[in-house]
Design a protein around this motif. Structure first.
Motif: not given
Length: 348
Positions: A87-94, A104-113, A133-141
């Motif tokens: 949630i933090d990650l999305v919030a910092m961007c949107v 905000p329309l769509f969102f992509l994440d980068y997860f490295a481990t 979902k809280r920001s009405n933005s689609a997680l597209v990839g």
């Protein structure tokens, strides 16, 4: 002549492609819950397509933002509490996008481990989906990178990328003038900035993450992982209503550095620090470390996660709109001639 060595696999080197594929299968339903008008396909392709016309735009301008969560991730890693950092990650961007006037329309994440744990990764990405979902933005990839040797056991990193749009001529800031009113929208606490100092303060306090929170319910670790507020829906509602001249997302640099970013040359902000009370977590951090008011104001949000700069005769109406959208609103100052931010009163 030596015999060639054989039999090694990518898994022997520490990368499990099958685990990555299994994770994709698990997160597809999560991404599906974030679908909105404009999304053209699901996860799994080499890229994601989005139809701006289907999203309702006629003459759009695209706006993009990228960010991370910073060392707040260390607390999540050390406590094993992984359900909120997405949630933090999305919030910092949107939240940054809405400051430009963009939806905000769509969102992509980068997860490295270093070593992929499917259950942990799914929990993190479920948080990202919740933020979307809280920001009405689609997680597209996104991208899941298993990188043995780059990260210590249990460590991971997150980055986010958000794209939004606005109709041409509808951008913010726009029309900021002397006498405009500053409406502060309350934060949930520390949000996602200043955590290197937070971790230092906790270390010096001698408390562990499992200790009872000295400023609220639950453990100290859980309390410090309270997610960043999402101001998208309220910010867009105010923008559509008219009279909103600017928004300032109060992130790293605090009020001191971020308010001027929303002001044109020749204008500054006068802020009354007595107009609101800081969340208990921020008061505890200040008192625990003996932080000066100047240090607080340039490091933390001090209780104001977003500041709206509004036309003076529209301030009451817009405050009602923000309140109706679930925000806690304080009138914290006004725009003045000059530069930078001047303060009166003391942080409560």
């Amino acid at each position: 002549m030596t015999s060639p060595k054989n039999g090694l696999t990518y898994a022997d080197a520490g990368v499990d492609i099958d685990a990555g594929n299994a994770l994709v299968d698990q997160i597809k339903p999560l991404a599906a819950t974030t679908k909105r008008p404009g999304v053209m396909d699901g996860l799994g392709g080499f890229g994601a397509m989005f139809d701006l016309k289907s999203a309702g735009y006629k003459d759009p301008i695209l706006v993009a933002a990228t960010d991370g969560v910073g060392t707040k991730l260390k607390i999540a890693i050390e406590t094993g509490i992984l359900d909120t950092v997405g949630i933090d990650l999305v919030a910092m961007c949107v939240n940054d996008l809405v400051c430009q006037g963009a939806e905000p329309l769509f969102f992509l994440d980068y997860f490295a481990t270093g070593k992929l744990d499917i259950n942990e990764a799914r929990t993190i990405i479920a948080g990202i989906a919740e933020g979307c979902k809280r920001s009405n933005s689609a997680l597209v990839g996104g991208e899941t990178a298993e990188m043995p040797g780059m990260y210590a056991k249990g460590d991971f990193d997150l980055a986010g990328f958000s794209v939004g749009a606005m109709e041409r001529g509808n951008s913010l800031p726009n029309g900021v003038q002397e006498g405009d009113i500053l409406l502060g929208l309350a934060s949930s606490g520390v949000h996602s900035n200043g955590y290197s100092l937070v971790r230092k303060i906790v270390e010096q306090s001698g408390l562990g993450w499992e200790a009872p929170s000295p400023f609220g319910e639950g453990t100290l670790g859980r309390a410090l992982l309270a997610p960043t507020c999402l101001y998208v829906r309220s910010g867009l509602a105010a923008h559509r209503a008219g009279g909103l001249h600017a928004l300032a997302h109060i992130t790293g640099g605090g009020l001191t550095e971020n308010l001027p970013r929303a002001l044109p040359k020749g204008l500054g902000a006068a802020v009354d620090l007595g107009a609101w009370s800081m969340p208990p977590v921020l008061a505890w951090l200040r008192d625990q470390a003996g932080l000066s008011q100047t240090e607080m104001l340039k490091t933390f949000n001090c209780g104001m996660g977003m500041v709206a700069i509004v036309q003076a005769n529209e301030a009451d109406r817009l405050a009602e709109i923000f309140t109706a959208e679930g925000e806690s609103v304080s009138r914290i100052g006004h725009v003045v001639a000059g530069e930078g931010v001047s303060y009166s009163g003391e942080l409560g």
